[in-house]
Design a protein around this motif. Structure first.
Motif, PDB file in Angstrom:
ATOM      1  N   PRO A  39       0.800  -1.233   0.000  1.00 27.95           N
ATOM      2  CA  PRO A  39       0.000   0.000   0.000  1.00 27.95           C
ATOM      3  C   PRO A  39       0.829   1.278   0.000  1.00 27.95           C
ATOM      4  CG  PRO A  39       0.013  -0.984   2.193  1.00 27.95           C
ATOM      5  CD  PRO A  39       0.666  -1.977   1.284  1.00 27.95           C
ATOM      6  N   TYR A  40       2.124   1.165   0.289  1.00 27.18           N
ATOM      7  CA  TYR A  40       2.989   2.353   0.325  1.00 27.18           C
ATOM      8  C   TYR A  40       3.981   2.364  -0.840  1.00 27.18           C
ATOM      9  CZ  TYR A  40       1.239   1.946   5.104  1.00 27.18           C
ATOM     10  OH  TYR A  40       0.426   1.797   6.211  1.00 27.18           O
ATOM     11  N   ARG A  41       3.655   1.666  -1.900  1.00 23.13           N
ATOM     12  CA  ARG A  41       4.597   1.549  -3.017  1.00 23.13           C
ATOM     13  C   ARG A  41       5.063   2.923  -3.501  1.00 23.13           C
ATOM     14  NH1 ARG A  41       4.645   1.519  -8.490  1.00 23.13           N
ATOM     15  NH2 ARG A  41       2.400   1.847  -8.660  1.00 23.13           N
ATOM     16  N   GLY A  42       6.379   3.056  -3.631  1.00 16.83           N
ATOM     17  CA  GLY A  42       6.966   4.301  -4.090  1.00 16.83           C
ATOM     18  C   GLY A  42       7.309   5.270  -2.979  1.00 16.83           C
ATOM     19  N   GLN A  43       6.915   4.949  -1.738  1.00 19.58           N
ATOM     20  CA  GLN A  43       7.122   5.903  -0.647  1.00 19.58           C
ATOM     21  C   GLN A  43       8.414   5.601   0.112  1.00 19.58           C
ATOM     22  OE1 GLN A  43       5.015   8.451  -0.901  1.00 19.58           O
ATOM     23  NE2 GLN A  43       4.319   7.135  -2.575  1.00 19.58           N
ATOM     24  N   LEU A  44       8.952   6.651   0.702  1.00 19.97           N
ATOM     25  CA  LEU A  44      10.172   6.544   1.486  1.00 19.97           C
ATOM     26  C   LEU A  44       9.887   5.834   2.807  1.00 19.97           C
ATOM     27  CD1 LEU A  44      13.182   7.505   1.834  1.00 19.97           C
ATOM     28  CD2 LEU A  44      12.237   9.453   3.076  1.00 19.97           C
ATOM     29  N   LEU A  45      10.626   4.754   3.091  1.00 19.99           N
ATOM     30  CA  LEU A  45      10.466   4.016   4.338  1.00 19.99           C
ATOM     31  C   LEU A  45      11.658   4.200   5.264  1.00 19.99           C
ATOM     32  CD1 LEU A  45       9.019   0.645   2.991  1.00 19.99           C
ATOM     33  CD2 LEU A  45       7.758   2.583   3.942  1.00 19.99           C
ATOM     34  N   LYS A  46      12.801   4.547   4.686  1.00 21.41           N
ATOM     35  CA  LYS A  46      14.009   4.752   5.476  1.00 21.41           C
ATOM     36  C   LYS A  46      14.918   5.682   4.678  1.00 21.41           C
ATOM     37  CE  LYS A  46      17.961   2.080   7.303  1.00 21.41           C
ATOM     38  NZ  LYS A  46      18.543   0.698   7.395  1.00 21.41           N
ATOM     39  N   GLY A  47      15.615   6.579   5.357  1.00 27.98           N
ATOM     40  CA  GLY A  47      16.474   7.479   4.604  1.00 27.98           C
ATOM     41  C   GLY A  47      17.288   8.400   5.478  1.00 27.98           C
ATOM     42  N   GLY A  48      18.191   9.126   4.831  1.00 25.75           N
ATOM     43  CA  GLY A  48      19.059  10.068   5.519  1.00 25.75           C
ATOM     44  C   GLY A  48      20.500   9.861   5.103  1.00 25.75           C
ATOM     45  N   LEU A  78      20.342   8.021   9.989  1.00 24.23           N
ATOM     46  CA  LEU A  78      19.227   7.445   9.249  1.00 24.23           C
ATOM     47  C   LEU A  78      17.959   7.474  10.092  1.00 24.23           C
ATOM     48  CD1 LEU A  78      20.978   4.313   7.686  1.00 24.23           C
ATOM     49  CD2 LEU A  78      20.232   6.372   6.471  1.00 24.23           C
ATOM     50  N   THR A  79      16.830   7.680   9.427  1.00 20.96           N
ATOM     51  CA  THR A  79      15.537   7.647  10.094  1.00 20.96           C
ATOM     52  C   THR A  79      14.682   6.557   9.481  1.00 20.96           C
ATOM     53  OG1 THR A  79      14.639   9.339   8.592  1.00 20.96           O
ATOM     54  CG2 THR A  79      15.586  10.098  10.680  1.00 20.96           C
ATOM     55  N   LEU A  80      13.804   5.985  10.286  1.00 23.33           N
ATOM     56  CA  LEU A  80      12.915   4.911   9.858  1.00 23.33           C
ATOM     57  C   LEU A  80      11.474   5.352  10.057  1.00 23.33           C
ATOM     58  CD1 LEU A  80      12.899   1.893   8.891  1.00 23.33           C
ATOM     59  CD2 LEU A  80      12.632   1.280  11.307  1.00 23.33           C
ATOM     60  N   VAL A  81      10.659   5.185   9.040  1.00 23.87           N
ATOM     61  CA  VAL A  81       9.256   5.593   9.116  1.00 23.87           C
ATOM     62  C   VAL A  81       8.513   4.674  10.079  1.00 23.87           C
ATOM     63  CG1 VAL A  81       7.109   5.822   7.827  1.00 23.87           C
ATOM     64  CG2 VAL A  81       9.253   6.622   6.823  1.00 23.87           C
ATOM     65  N   THR A  82       7.762   5.277  10.982  1.00 16.76           N
ATOM     66  CA  THR A  82       7.005   4.523  11.978  1.00 16.76           C
ATOM     67  C   THR A  82       5.501   4.575  11.754  1.00 16.76           C
ATOM     68  OG1 THR A  82       7.013   6.439  13.453  1.00 16.76           O
ATOM     69  CG2 THR A  82       8.789   4.837  13.717  1.00 16.76           C
ATOM     70  N   LYS A  83       5.037   5.648  11.121  1.00 16.07           N
ATOM     71  CA  LYS A  83       3.611   5.810  10.810  1.00 16.07           C
ATOM     72  C   LYS A  83       3.484   6.435   9.434  1.00 16.07           C
ATOM     73  CE  LYS A  83       2.231   6.671  15.637  1.00 16.07           C
ATOM     74  NZ  LYS A  83       1.552   7.650  16.555  1.00 16.07           N
ATOM     75  N   MET A  84       2.458   6.055   8.693  1.00 23.00           N
ATOM     76  CA  MET A  84       2.253   6.664   7.385  1.00 23.00           C
ATOM     77  C   MET A  84       0.779   6.585   6.990  1.00 23.00           C
ATOM     78  SD  MET A  84       3.922   5.798   3.623  1.00 23.00           S
ATOM     79  CE  MET A  84       5.545   6.371   4.101  1.00 23.00           C
ATOM     80  N   THR A  85       0.322   7.669   6.382  1.00 22.83           N
ATOM     81  CA  THR A  85      -0.989   7.703   5.729  1.00 22.83           C
ATOM     82  C   THR A  85      -0.745   8.135   4.279  1.00 22.83           C
ATOM     83  OG1 THR A  85      -2.115   8.302   7.785  1.00 22.83           O
ATOM     84  CG2 THR A  85      -3.293   8.696   5.723  1.00 22.83           C
ATOM     85  N   TYR A  86      -1.047   7.247   3.366  1.00 25.05           N
ATOM     86  CA  TYR A  86      -0.803   7.515   1.952  1.00 25.05           C
ATOM     87  C   TYR A  86      -2.141   7.471   1.211  1.00 25.05           C
ATOM     88  CZ  TYR A  86       1.115   6.955  -2.782  1.00 25.05           C
ATOM     89  OH  TYR A  86       1.411   7.125  -4.121  1.00 25.05           O
ATOM     90  N   SER A  87      -2.486   8.582   0.560  1.00 24.15           N
ATOM     91  CA  SER A  87      -3.760   8.675  -0.159  1.00 24.15           C
ATOM     92  C   SER A  87      -3.479   9.045  -1.609  1.00 24.15           C
ATOM     93  CB  SER A  87      -4.653   9.737   0.499  1.00 24.15           C
ATOM     94  OG  SER A  87      -4.876   9.448   1.864  1.00 24.15           O
ATOM     95  N   PRO A  88      -3.172   8.066  -2.464  1.00 20.50           N
ATOM     96  CA  PRO A  88      -2.877   8.349  -3.866  1.00 20.50           C
ATOM     97  C   PRO A  88      -4.122   8.656  -4.668  1.00 20.50           C
ATOM     98  CG  PRO A  88      -2.830   5.998  -3.498  1.00 20.50           C
ATOM     99  CD  PRO A  88      -3.064   6.632  -2.145  1.00 20.50           C
ATOM    100  N   LYS A  89      -3.969   9.472  -5.688  1.00 21.03           N
ATOM    101  CA  LYS A  89      -5.072   9.797  -6.584  1.00 21.03           C
ATOM    102  C   LYS A  89      -4.880   9.111  -7.932  1.00 21.03           C
ATOM    103  CE  LYS A  89      -7.337  12.496  -3.813  1.00 21.03           C
ATOM    104  NZ  LYS A  89      -8.675  12.161  -3.352  1.00 21.03           N
TER     105      LYS A  89
END
Length: 293
Positions: free
Chosen positions: A268-277, A282-293
């Protein structure tokens, strides 16, 4: 980030090939009673071995989502620095893809990455930060970014001013444009490196007055390292690991910065950043709301 190159490539189906056996028989005969040699049946040809399934594509295309270039797509997430105290405040970011907007002589897609209003003494200061990008011919184009600061007198305080008293509103626009825009392919093979030279031009407009622009050469180098399995609080994902190195300056006076990032290749998060820096932070994503159109 336009737009079908970012769809996941399907697995090839196994093709089964069966061979038909052909048997031929004949009897010989001839005058004089001599019997000829019989023609023996031809043995059926062995069936070829089944073709192995093709491996799952490991290119980077599935890790970019064309929905991120559509107006109205929203991404909001929180991320925690690896190794940081659990009580530390997480990093928060919300981005909203808007329509096209004039920027640096072009008309790219604008992405609002921050909109906020704070009170400073008896004034209100609003901040709007935008990034500009596009998807053209299978390449992501990065045009630059801008920040707009608008300061206005608190309406309740302004109501105490005598008629005609100037409110002294302030408007500041700071922009950083890449000319030409950095252009990188979305479909890369593991180990592939894409490099491009550009110029970073910074401008500042203060209440309509334009300060002299400053320009400096720059080079962008995008490397696709391949696929990696990544465990996150959101789940475990197949990801693309990439790194972007920006070198600024000329001759022997240069500075560079490299950022690594892991993008989801599925789910459901395809294409989104999950880890980076950068490598040390480095930071790791812990919560995400993705609403693609």
């Amino acid at each position: 980030m336009k737009n079908t190159v970012l769809n996941r490539m399907p697995r090839a189906r196994l093709i089964a090939i069966a061979a038909a056996a052909v048997a031929i028989s004949a009897c010989g005969g001839g005058g004089g009673g001599g019997g000829g040699f019989p023609i023996l049946p031809i043995a059926p040809a062995p069936a070829p071995a089944p073709q192995p399934s093709e491996p799952v594509a490991d290119n980077s295309a599935p890790c970019f989502n064309d929905a991120d270039f559509r107006e109205g797509t929203t991404v909001e997430f929180e991320a925690a620095k690896l190794g940081a105290d659990a009580a530390s405040d997480p990093f928060h970011r919300k981005s909203v893809t808007e329509g096209r907007e004039a920027f640096a002589g072009a008309n790219p897609i604008s992405v609002n990455v921050e909109s906020s209003t704070v009170r400073i003494m008896r004034a209100l200061q609003s901040t709007v930060k935008k990034e500009y990008k596009d998807l053209v011919g299978g390449n992501i184009l990065i045009y630059g970014k801008s920040t707009t600061y608008k300061q206005t007198i608190d309406p309740e305080f302004a109501a105490t001013f005598p008629p005609g008293f100037p409110t002294m509103d302030k408007l500041i626009l700071v922009s950083q444009a890449y000319e030409p825009p950095f252009s990188f392919p979305v479909d890369m093979k593991p180990g592939q490196v894409a490099s491009q030279k550009s110029t970073i031009t910074k401008t500042k407009v203060f209440d309509g007055r334009i300060d002299p622009a400053t320009s400096i050469p720059a080079t962008g180098e995008l490397t696709y390292h391949g696929r990696e399995k990544l465990e996150t609080p959101l789940g475990t994902f197949n990801t693309c690991k990439l790194s972007l190195k920006i070198t600024v300056g000329a001759s022997v006076i240069t500075t560079d910065a490299t950022r690594e990032f892991w993008l989801a290749a599925e789910g459901p998060y395809r294409g989104q950043l999950l880890k980076g820096g950068d490598a040390k932070s480095l930071t790791l994503v812990t919560k995400m709301t993705y609403s693609p159109k």
